[in-house]
Enzyme design. Structure first.
Site, PDB file in Angstrom:
ATOM      1  N   ASP A  26       0.905  -1.166   0.000  1.00 13.18           N
ATOM      2  CA  ASP A  26       0.000   0.000   0.000  1.00 13.18           C
ATOM      3  C   ASP A  26       0.940   1.210   0.000  1.00 13.18           C
ATOM      4  O   ASP A  26       1.094   1.880   0.996  1.00 13.18           O
ATOM      5  CB  ASP A  26      -0.935  -0.011   1.208  1.00 13.18           C
ATOM      6  CG  ASP A  26      -0.214  -0.066   2.551  1.00 13.18           C
ATOM      7  OD1 ASP A  26       0.956  -0.492   2.595  1.00 13.18           O
ATOM      8  OD2 ASP A  26      -0.825   0.325   3.571  1.00 13.18           O
ATOM      9  N   HIS A 263       9.405  -0.670   9.330  1.00 12.83           N
ATOM     10  CA  HIS A 263       8.421  -1.762   9.277  1.00 12.83           C
ATOM     11  C   HIS A 263       8.573  -2.597   7.996  1.00 12.83           C
ATOM     12  O   HIS A 263       8.908  -3.782   8.033  1.00 12.83           O
ATOM     13  CB  HIS A 263       6.994  -1.205   9.281  1.00 12.83           C
ATOM     14  CG  HIS A 263       6.599  -0.434  10.497  1.00 12.83           C
ATOM     15  ND1 HIS A 263       6.549  -0.975  11.755  1.00 12.83           N
ATOM     16  CD2 HIS A 263       6.183   0.859  10.633  1.00 12.83           C
ATOM     17  CE1 HIS A 263       6.119  -0.069  12.618  1.00 12.83           C
ATOM     18  NE2 HIS A 263       5.896   1.054  11.964  1.00 12.83           N
TER      19      HIS A 263
HETATM   20  C1  BDR Z   1       2.415  -0.691   8.756  1.00 12.68           C
HETATM   21  O1  BDR Z   1       1.352   0.259   8.559  1.00 12.68           O
HETATM   22  C2  BDR Z   1       1.723   1.208   7.600  1.00 12.68           C
HETATM   23  O2  BDR Z   1       1.547   2.492   8.121  1.00 12.68           O
HETATM   24  C3  BDR Z   1       3.164   0.958   7.241  1.00 12.68           C
HETATM   25  O3  BDR Z   1       3.384   1.153   5.859  1.00 12.68           O
HETATM   26  C4  BDR Z   1       3.418  -0.468   7.654  1.00 12.68           C
HETATM   27  O4  BDR Z   1       3.159  -1.363   6.600  1.00 12.68           O
HETATM   28  C5  BDR Z   1       2.968  -0.523  10.155  1.00 12.68           C
HETATM   29  O5  BDR Z   1       1.977  -0.773  11.107  1.00 12.68           O
HETATM   30 CA    CA Z   2       2.827  -0.592   4.341  1.00  9.65          CA
END
Ligand code: BDR
Ligand code: CA
Length: 337
Positions: A26, A263
């Site tokens: 995303d 992340h």
């Molecule tokens: C996840 O949520 C999104 O904001 C980031 O891209 C990551 O995939 C972290 O919780």
């Molecule tokens: Ca993400």
């Protein structure tokens, strides 16, 4: 079925062939860095990118992905498949602009690409390619799990045809981020995450347990810029533009100082450098009902566990080595130190 132990993977630094990988994203700020790493890493052969709603709508995620590939010098070389615009059983509540900015990439402006998204839906592509290339592909999901869940609903047999699936999502033994109990990717489509858990996939979950320990600092970005030399400047400038809002968000919300969690890059790195995380298989399920717990990972850690599906969770990480691995792909041949 036992999830594949990634540390037994042949695809590591010594393997002669790059790991064929598909990323499903995303495409927000940390997804963008994960994609740039995958395009540049000699350990990875990036076969395609699927896009999904999440940080932003799916159309914006697709457009960001196409522009990023152009920035990385990979325009026209990596096909992009647009996927779901909402969760399996829920409406899309809208973008989280306080985290990733209105356009998902922190307001950074990238030139448009001449590459178009493919006509095939990401879920149909996953069904097709898993059947065409059984046992070959690693799928890394860095957003909601919806596209792969749709693919598994169309053809459950693909579960045994993917070489491995690594997802950034969940909080196994630590608090959530979007709610007290849930991490954003699992919260955004809990039913899809549960489809993955129940599918018998060779699944590894890279969640907040390890991503909140793996931090990128402003100094790291400065180093990336210095190491990248002249040719790396457009990417370095993009990352500076993109990550400003992300550092601010994590400063406000997590009291991090000039740093943010890696992340999504950690999920991609764990897929190719599995020795950098330590994983443990637990029986687990995803809570899907009550808004207070929707998206929560429920692991059965009793003496005799019996509830849930066997899932491998990354629980420890060699964070400095992950940051080194990440930065290593942005080095120019003649860096200015
Ligand atoms: C996840 O949520 C999104 O904001 C980031 O891209 C990551 O995939 C972290 O919780
Ligand atoms: Ca993400």
């Amino acid at each position: 079925m036992n999830p594949m132990n990634l540390s037994e993977s042949n695809f590591n630094r010594t393997h002669p062939r790059p790991l064929p990988m598909i990323i499903d994203a995303d495409t927000g700020i940390d997804d963008a860095l994960a994609i740039l790493y995958a395009v540049k890493s000699p350990l990875i052969s990036l076969e395609a990118i699927g896009t999904c709603f999440g940080n932003i709508g799916v159309e914006q995620a697709t457009d960001n992905t196409l522009r990023l590939l152009k920035l990385a010098g990979a325009e026209g070389r990596v096909p992009v498949y647009a996927g779901a615009d909402k969760a399996l059983a829920r409406e899309f509540p809208g973008a989280k602009s306080d985290v990733h900015g209105e356009n998902g990439i922190g307001g950074a402006v990238l030139p448009p690409s001449s590459q178009q998204a493919e006509a095939e839906h990401a879920a149909d592509y996953y069904v097709r390619i898993a059947n065409e290339r059984p046992g070959e592909l690693t799928l890394v999901l860095t957003g909601r799990m919806t596209n792969l869940a749709l693919a598994l609903q169309k053809d459950p047999g693909i579960a045994s045809k993917l070489r491995s699936v690594v997802v950034m999502g969940g909080a196994a033994l630590v608090p959530g981020n979007i709610t007290p109990a849930a991490e954003a990717n699992f919260w955004g489509d809990p039913e899809a995450a549960q489809v993955l858990f129940a599918a018998g996939l060779p699944l590894t979950v890279v969640g907040l347990d390890v991503t909140l320990q793996t931090l990128l600092t402003r100094d790291d970005l400065d180093r990336l810029e210095r190491q990248g030399g002249e040719e790396g400047l457009p990417v370095a400038r993009f990352l500076h533009d993109c990550f400003g809002i992300y550092f601010d968000f994590y400063g406000r919300v997590n009291d991090f100082k000039d740093s943010c969690p890696l992340h999504d890059p950690l999920a991609v790195i764990a897929a190719v450098r599995p020795e950098l995380v330590t994983s443990r298989t637990l029986l687990a399920s995803i809570a899907c009902g009550d808004p207070l717990t929707a998206g929560m990972v429920v692991t059965d850690r009793r003496v005799k566990p019996s509830v849930g599906h066997p899932v491998s969770f990354a629980l420890e990480v060699d964070a400095p080595a992950v940051v080194e691995e990440l930065l290593s792909v942005f080095k120019a041949s003649d860096p200015v130190q």
